[in-house]
Motif scaffolding. Structure first.
Motif, mmCIF file in Angstrom:
data_model
loop_
_atom_site.group_PDB
_atom_site.id
_atom_site.type_symbol
_atom_site.label_atom_id
_atom_site.label_comp_id
_atom_site.label_asym_id
_atom_site.label_seq_id
_atom_site.Cartn_x
_atom_site.Cartn_y
_atom_site.Cartn_z
ATOM 1 N N SER A 71 1.068 -1.197 0.012
ATOM 2 C CA SER A 71 -0.091 0.090 -0.058
ATOM 3 C C SER A 71 0.685 1.330 0.042
ATOM 4 O O SER A 71 1.384 1.465 0.932
ATOM 5 N N ASP A 83 0.477 5.277 -2.218
ATOM 6 C CA ASP A 83 -0.148 6.218 -2.768
ATOM 7 C C ASP A 83 -0.606 5.531 -4.371
ATOM 8 O O ASP A 83 -1.633 5.386 -4.825
ATOM 9 N N ALA A 84 0.462 5.645 -4.965
ATOM 10 C CA ALA A 84 0.446 5.250 -6.684
ATOM 11 C C ALA A 84 -0.171 3.697 -6.701
ATOM 12 O O ALA A 84 -1.063 3.682 -7.647
ATOM 13 N N VAL A 125 -4.082 3.928 -6.104
ATOM 14 C CA VAL A 125 -4.700 4.776 -7.022
ATOM 15 C C VAL A 125 -4.877 3.553 -8.278
ATOM 16 O O VAL A 125 -5.937 3.410 -8.837
ATOM 17 N N CYS A 126 -3.707 3.068 -8.420
ATOM 18 C CA CYS A 126 -3.947 1.920 -9.434
ATOM 19 C C CYS A 126 -5.046 1.059 -9.363
ATOM 20 O O CYS A 126 -5.974 0.531 -10.200
ATOM 21 N N HIS A 156 -4.488 7.361 2.325
ATOM 22 C CA HIS A 156 -5.143 7.416 0.939
ATOM 23 C C HIS A 156 -6.632 7.247 1.014
ATOM 24 O O HIS A 156 -7.429 7.936 0.298
ATOM 25 N N TYR A 157 -7.240 6.555 1.919
ATOM 26 C CA TYR A 157 -8.770 6.384 1.933
ATOM 27 C C TYR A 157 -9.206 7.083 3.136
ATOM 28 O O TYR A 157 -10.688 7.426 3.058
ATOM 29 N N ASP A 206 -7.581 1.303 -7.235
ATOM 30 C CA ASP A 206 -9.054 1.776 -7.245
ATOM 31 C C ASP A 206 -9.280 1.788 -8.603
ATOM 32 O O ASP A 206 -10.824 1.748 -8.705
ATOM 33 N N LYS A 207 -8.349 1.981 -9.651
ATOM 34 C CA LYS A 207 -9.022 2.405 -11.108
ATOM 35 C C LYS A 207 -9.348 0.920 -11.495
ATOM 36 O O LYS A 207 -9.950 0.770 -12.455
#
Length: 323
Positions: A252, A254-255, A258-259, A293-294, A261-262
């Protein structure tokens, strides 16, 4: 907000000593081994974890033998006992005999679910050594997948400690760091392109470490495996990759988040730590990244930390209701 760690290891007696992974180049953090339930409970309390789901570290070596069956049964009985003694704090994923022992594996699956009330099953990415290693999507394991499908089982898939065909590039990049995430991807991709992820769709498979390299390589597989003869379309291949669950242990950032999540539905992201293979402090670095992040999306943080796991493991929900 409940916090459930779906990637938390049980260390049996033969693996339960400091330095037991040194042959793989891995330094077990001080204070985590020798392991006991108390070691995990102290770490869980310090980290705000309500429930840990125990699983055996991924072991891909073994043999078809009564001894292997007996050792497996002993380990499952031990995990079941821990879960019973510390009700509400531990669940567990049953381990299986060497996977080529189809009869023994099917018997242990039945025992785990029917007698021990296991929350699921843990599997390594492949079984065997060197050229004799076989990934878990192989034809010979169909009876196992059919039974897991019939039971609508949860399976935790962890990359095996398999060495590359070339030496590790540096002592700072041993097998657990550089190879295990790739093995998770290979096993996941094998299940997809062989059609077994789609055929046995009732099995809910959690990929360790956010799937390793899976999110970034899935698009590569979707087109190139189709070119190599896979009967699934690129869209179907990607759809099957998205049907896995992905847990956050040691991944975990951030990048990466984000990945993921997408890539997948929010309900398919779970929280994990990989304790006691790592220390509370090491796991905490990743946990903070999940929170950061969340955190702005309170509902999503609740889902990742525990809500999604409660939906996946109904028995844990019952324990929470009792509490």
């Amino acid at each position: 907000m409940v916090c459930i760690d779906v990637h938390h290891h049980f260390f049996p007696a033969d693996l339960n000593k400091e330095g037991s992974n040194e042959k793989l180049g891995w330094k077990t953090p001080p204070g985590t081994l020798p392991w006991s339930p108390g070691v995990s409970l102290r770490a869980m309390d310090a980290s705000g974890i309500d429930i840990a789901i125990l699983s055996l570290p991924a072991l891909s070596m073994g043999s078809v033998s009564e001894e292997n069956r007996a050792v497996t049964r002993e380990r499952n009985l031990a995990m079941s006992s821990i879960a019973q003694q510390h009700s509400g704090r531990f669940g567990f994923l049953g381990c299986l005999p060497f996977l080529d022992d189809i009869e023994g594996v099917l018997k242990e699956i039945a025992y785990c679910f029917d007698e021990l009330q296991a929350d699921g099953i843990s599997l390594a990415s492949s079984y065997g050594v060197g050229v004799h290693a076989t990934y878990i999507g192989d034809d010979k394991y169909d009876a196992i997948w059919a039974e897991l499908h019939r039971r609508k089982a949860v399976v935790f898939l962890h990359g095996a400690m398999v060495a590359s065909s070339t030496p590790t590039p540096h002592p700072f990049l041993p097998i657990p760091v550089s190879e295990v995430p790739n093995e998770t991807f290979r096993a996941a991709a094998h299940l997809v392109v062989s059609g077994r992820k789609r055929l046995y769709s009732n099995v809910k498979i959690i990929l360790a470490h956010l799937g390793g390299t899976t999110p970034s390589l899935a698009p590569r597989v979707s087109v190139l495996s189709r070119h190599m003869g896979c009967p699934l379309t690129p869209e179907e291949i990607l759809e099957d990759f998205k049907s896995f669950y992905y847990e956050t242990a040691l991944s975990s950032y951030d990048a990466n988040l984000v990945c993921i999540d997408k890539f997948v539905d929010p309900s398919h992201i779970l929280f994990g730590t990989d304790f006691p293979a790592v220390s509370v402090e090491m796991a905490g670095w990743y946990t903070k990244n999940v929170r950061d992040h969340y955190g702005p999306e309170g509902r999503k943080l609740e889902m990742v930390f525990g809500g999604n796991a409660l939906a996946l493991f109904p028995r844990l929900q019952m324990k929470q209701d009792i509490k």
